[in-house]
Each structure stands twice: as structure tokens, then as C-alpha cells.
Design a protein around this motif. Structure first.
Motif, PDB file in Angstrom:
ATOM      1  N   GLU A 339       0.813  -1.213   0.000  1.00  7.60           N
ATOM      2  CA  GLU A 339       0.000   0.000   0.000  1.00  7.60           C
ATOM      3  C   GLU A 339       0.848   1.264   0.000  1.00  7.60           C
ATOM      4  N   ASN A 340       2.073   1.165   0.453  1.00  7.28           N
ATOM      5  CA  ASN A 340       2.946   2.339   0.524  1.00  7.28           C
ATOM      6  C   ASN A 340       4.065   2.285  -0.502  1.00  7.28           C
ATOM      7  N   GLY A 341       3.841   1.495  -1.568  1.00 11.69           N
ATOM      8  CA  GLY A 341       4.759   1.501  -2.699  1.00 11.69           C
ATOM      9  C   GLY A 341       6.037   0.731  -2.497  1.00 11.69           C
ATOM     10  N   THR A 342       6.053  -0.237  -1.586  1.00  8.04           N
ATOM     11  CA  THR A 342       7.248  -1.039  -1.325  1.00  8.04           C
ATOM     12  C   THR A 342       6.945  -2.503  -1.640  1.00  8.04           C
ATOM     13  N   LYS A 343       7.938  -3.231  -2.093  1.00  7.94           N
ATOM     14  CA  LYS A 343       7.738  -4.645  -2.402  1.00  7.94           C
ATOM     15  C   LYS A 343       7.507  -5.434  -1.109  1.00  7.94           C
ATOM     16  N   PRO A 344       6.852  -6.613  -1.188  1.00  9.95           N
ATOM     17  CA  PRO A 344       6.605  -7.432   0.005  1.00  9.95           C
ATOM     18  C   PRO A 344       7.893  -7.748   0.753  1.00  9.95           C
ATOM     19  N   LEU A 345       7.813  -7.746   2.064  1.00 12.26           N
ATOM     20  CA  LEU A 345       8.998  -7.908   2.908  1.00 12.26           C
ATOM     21  C   LEU A 345       9.235  -9.347   3.352  1.00 12.26           C
ATOM     22  N   ILE A 346       8.190 -10.164   3.337  1.00 18.77           N
ATOM     23  CA  ILE A 346       8.287 -11.531   3.870  1.00 18.77           C
ATOM     24  C   ILE A 346       7.636 -12.496   2.879  1.00 18.77           C
ATOM     25  N   SER A 347       8.213 -13.674   2.743  1.00 19.87           N
ATOM     26  CA  SER A 347       7.613 -14.731   1.922  1.00 19.87           C
ATOM     27  C   SER A 347       6.580 -15.495   2.753  1.00 19.87           C
ATOM     28  N   ILE A 348       5.326 -15.409   2.353  1.00 25.26           N
ATOM     29  CA  ILE A 348       4.260 -16.077   3.102  1.00 25.26           C
ATOM     30  C   ILE A 348       4.445 -17.599   3.116  1.00 25.26           C
TER      31      ILE A 348
END
Length: 389
Positions: A339-348
């Protein structure tokens, strides 16, 4: 034309609350009604399983024939159909009554068996017992799933809620080890246990007026100041009890179990050290789960986050509670980053796998994602609309 536009705008405004009335997993797990349904299903399942395991032995010892025991099985099968019909046809219209009335009827039939022991050989009462117990056994899980659908959760939230509710089936295994029926040939202890379970199920449901999640969830947040922690240090704290356990198993397997308390085995070679590590791990786990929910809410409040106290209780007390919480935290952190323009931080997928086979690493991974998310600048919806204009 202006009147038409005004009426259309009014229609849009009136439809907005219904469209927004979605329950997240955090909303569900933070509500008493969810846990009332969970506990009621758990108690009902335990009571039914105790009766099913003990009835053939008790009936035979009291002189009942195989045909009479078969009548109970017939009634139980019919009860399964009645329970499914009630769950899908009645529970949606009268949620509370659809659960309470079968509980009361089953308790009344069980009380009749308790007051008149000769009813163990009565075909009519055996059929009634089977029908009421079968109805209760099927009704609760199906009705609970129906109520959850009414909450309109996302697919992931619905699946996680059902996964937690499915843990009530573990009571089937637990009930098989309960000694309440092993030395009782009169059936009184079994009926007392069944009545106790039915009464407990009714007690936890009694305070709830709306079981169908038809009203919007209440806002709830408890925010803390964000704090970055070392994922490596967190992993080490949780791995220490595992090292102590493996050390004890190695000593026992080598035939030196009598020397477990010897100081020569160091801090990882005694039962006392293992107990200390386990208690310390549980305390820190409760603290970590409590704090991280409040800290993420401190950055930006969200209905997708559990209250810190609810999250702590679920992680410690509920089977599969910790994996579900870790997965929802990881999903929440990733969504906030997107939502804030950053790529996902963690692999689900990695978090889900590790939470099931090696939770310390999953916890460290979630803390790593939380640390990164604290540095993300939160973009408010008003800022987005302003930029678009």
C-alpha cells in the motif's frame, strides 16, 4: 437531473455501511462470540465422543441386545441429517435458538437416563438419545461455518478461522483417553460427563445475543511505540529449549538416564534446565506476541490486527494459534508495504512452512519484516486522493 444525481448519491451512501461490514480474522478472534462458538463446539464434541465410546459397553453390561444398540446408531445417523438441516435452514434465521434448543433437548434426554437407569434397554429412549446426540454433533461445526460466512471475511481469514475451529476435533482423541467410562458399568459417570459438557456449552453461549456476525465489528486498538529487535537474538532465545530437549533425549537414548541430574552434563543436560528454558520461552513468546501487535498498531491502526491480549492468549493456548498469528502478521506487513509503494517484505509460504516445522525461524522472519516496516512512510488515504487531484 440534479434530483436524480442526488438520489443516486443517497443510494450510494446508504449502501456503503453494508459493503464495509466485513469481519477480518482479527475481528473474529477478538470477539467473544467466536470463542463462545469454539468452546461450545469443543464441549459438545467431547460429550458426544465420551458417550459414543462407552455406550456399547454399558448397554451390554446392563442387558441390552445388539439390536437395541443398533437402534441408538440408527437414531444417531438420523440426528446427523437433522443437524445438517438445522444448520443450513434454521441457524441463519434463529442462530441462538438453533443451538440452544438442541442442547436443552439432549440434556433432558440424558437426565432421563440418569434418573431411570432402566432406560438403557429402552429402544425408544435409545433412539431419542442417538437422534439428539447426533444432531448436536453435526449442528455445531456446520452452524459455526454458516455464521462465519455471514461475517464476509476474506478467503484467507475464513480458512484460518476454520482451521482453528477444526482443532476441536482433537477432543475426539482426548476423549478416548478419559477414564470416566472405563470402570463404570452403570453409565452414571458417563451421563454425568455428558451433562456437564452440554451444560458448559449452554453456559458459554448464554451471554451471546447475536451469533451470526450480522453487525459490524467494534473498533479496538491498543498501540505501543515501535521497537526494533534482533531477529537472530529472538531465534536463539527460542532455540535454547530445543537444544536442551535434544540433549536430554540423547542422554536417555545412550542409557544414562539415571545421570540426568549430574552437574557434569552442564546446563543443557538436566530436566530442571529444560523446565526453566521452557518456562522462559513461553513467557518471552507471550511478551513478544503481545508487544508486536501493539507496535504494529502504533505505526498505523488497522482492524486486521488483533488486540495484544487476544493475540497472546491465542498463541499460547489454542492449537495452531501461533502459526495462524504468524501468517496473518506476515500478510499484514506485506500488504502495508504494498500500500505504501514497497515490495513485500516476507515470503508467506516460507513463514507458513517454518511456523509448522520450526517456529523460532518463522518468528525471527516476522520480526525482520516488522523492523523493515517501521521504516516505511505510511501514506494516508487522504494523501492519495490529494495526489490524484
Amino acid at each position: 437531473m440534479m434530483m436524480i444525481k442526488g438520489s443516486m448519491k443517497l443510494m450510494d451512501n446508504t449502501s456503503t455501511p453494508a459493503a464495509d461490514m466485513r469481519w477480518t480474522l482479527a475481528d473474529l478472534l477478538s470477539s467473544y462470540r467466536f470463542w463462545a462458538l469454539y468452546l461450545a463446539t469443543l464441549f459438545a464434541t467431547i460429550g458426544v465422543q465420551i458417550l459414543n465410546l462407552s455406550l456399547p459397553l454399558i448397554s451390554s453390561s446392563l442387558g441390552a441386545s445388539y439390536q437395541e444398540i443398533g437402534i441408538f446408531s440408527l437414531g444417531s445417523n438420523i440426528g446427523l441429517i437433522l443437524g445438517a438441516f438445522t444448520a443450513f435452514s434454521v441457524a441463519g434465521r434463529s442462530p441462538r435458538a438453533s443451538l440452544m434448543i438442541p442442547l436443552i433437548v439432549a440434556a433432558a434426554v440424558a437426565l432421563a437416563f440418569l434418573l431411570v437407569p432402566g432406560l438403557w434397554t429402552s429402544p425408544l429412549l435409545l433412539f431419542a438419545m442417538g437422534a439428539t446426540i447426533g444432531t448436536v454433533h453435526t449442528l455445531f461445526p456446520l452452524a459455526t461455518a454458516t455464521f462465519l460466512v455471514g461475517a464476509r471475511p476474506s478467503k484467507i481469514d475464513f480458512g484460518c478461522a476454520l482451521a482453528l475451529l477444526s482443532m476441536t476435533s482433537l477432543s475426539t482423541t482426548a476423549a478416548s483417553f478419559m477414564p470416566v467410562y472405563q470402570n463404570d458399568r452403570s453409565g452414571e459417570t458417563v451421563i454425568f460427563a455428558l451433562l456437564a459438557c452440554l451444560v458448559l456449552a449452554a453456559i458459554v453461549l448464554a451471554p451471546v445475543r447475536d451469533l451470526d456476525f450480522s453487525k459490524a465489528p467494534r473498533p479496538r486498538h491498543k498501540a505501543f511505540a515501535p521497537r526494533r529487535r534482533s531477529p537472530l537474538l529472538i531465534a536463539i532465545i527460542y532455540i535454547l529449549p530445543i537444544i536442551a530437549l535434544l540433549r536430554l533425549l540423547f542422554i536417555a537414548a545412550s542409557g544414562q538416564g539415571e545421570a540426568l541430574e549430574s552437574p557434569s552434563y552442564g546446563p543443557f543436560g538436566s530436566v530442571a534446565s529444560l523446565a526453566i528454558f521452557l518456562v522462559a520461552m513461553l513467557i518471552y513468546l507471550a511478551y513478544w506476541v503481545y508487544r508486536i501487535h501493539g507496535e504494529l498498531a502504533g505505526v498505523a491502526a488497522s482492524q486486521r490486527l488483533l488486540t495484544p491480549f487476544s493475540a497472546m492468549c491465542i498463541a499460547i493456548l489454542i492449537p495452531l494459534g501461533l502459526p495462524v498469528i504468524l501468517m496473518t502478521l506476515a500478510d499484514f506487513i506485506n500488504d502495508r508495504a504494498r500500500e505504501n509503494g514497497t515490495k513485500p517484505l516476507i515470503s508467506i509460504p516460507v513463514v507458513v512452512t517454518l511456523s509448522l516445522i520450526f517456529p523460532p525461524l518463522a518468528i525471527a522472519l516476522v520480526q525482520y519484516g516488522a523492523n523493515k516496516s517501521y521504516g516505511i512512510k505510511i501514506i494516508e488515504p487522504s494523501q492519495i486522493s490529494g495526489q490524484a487531484m
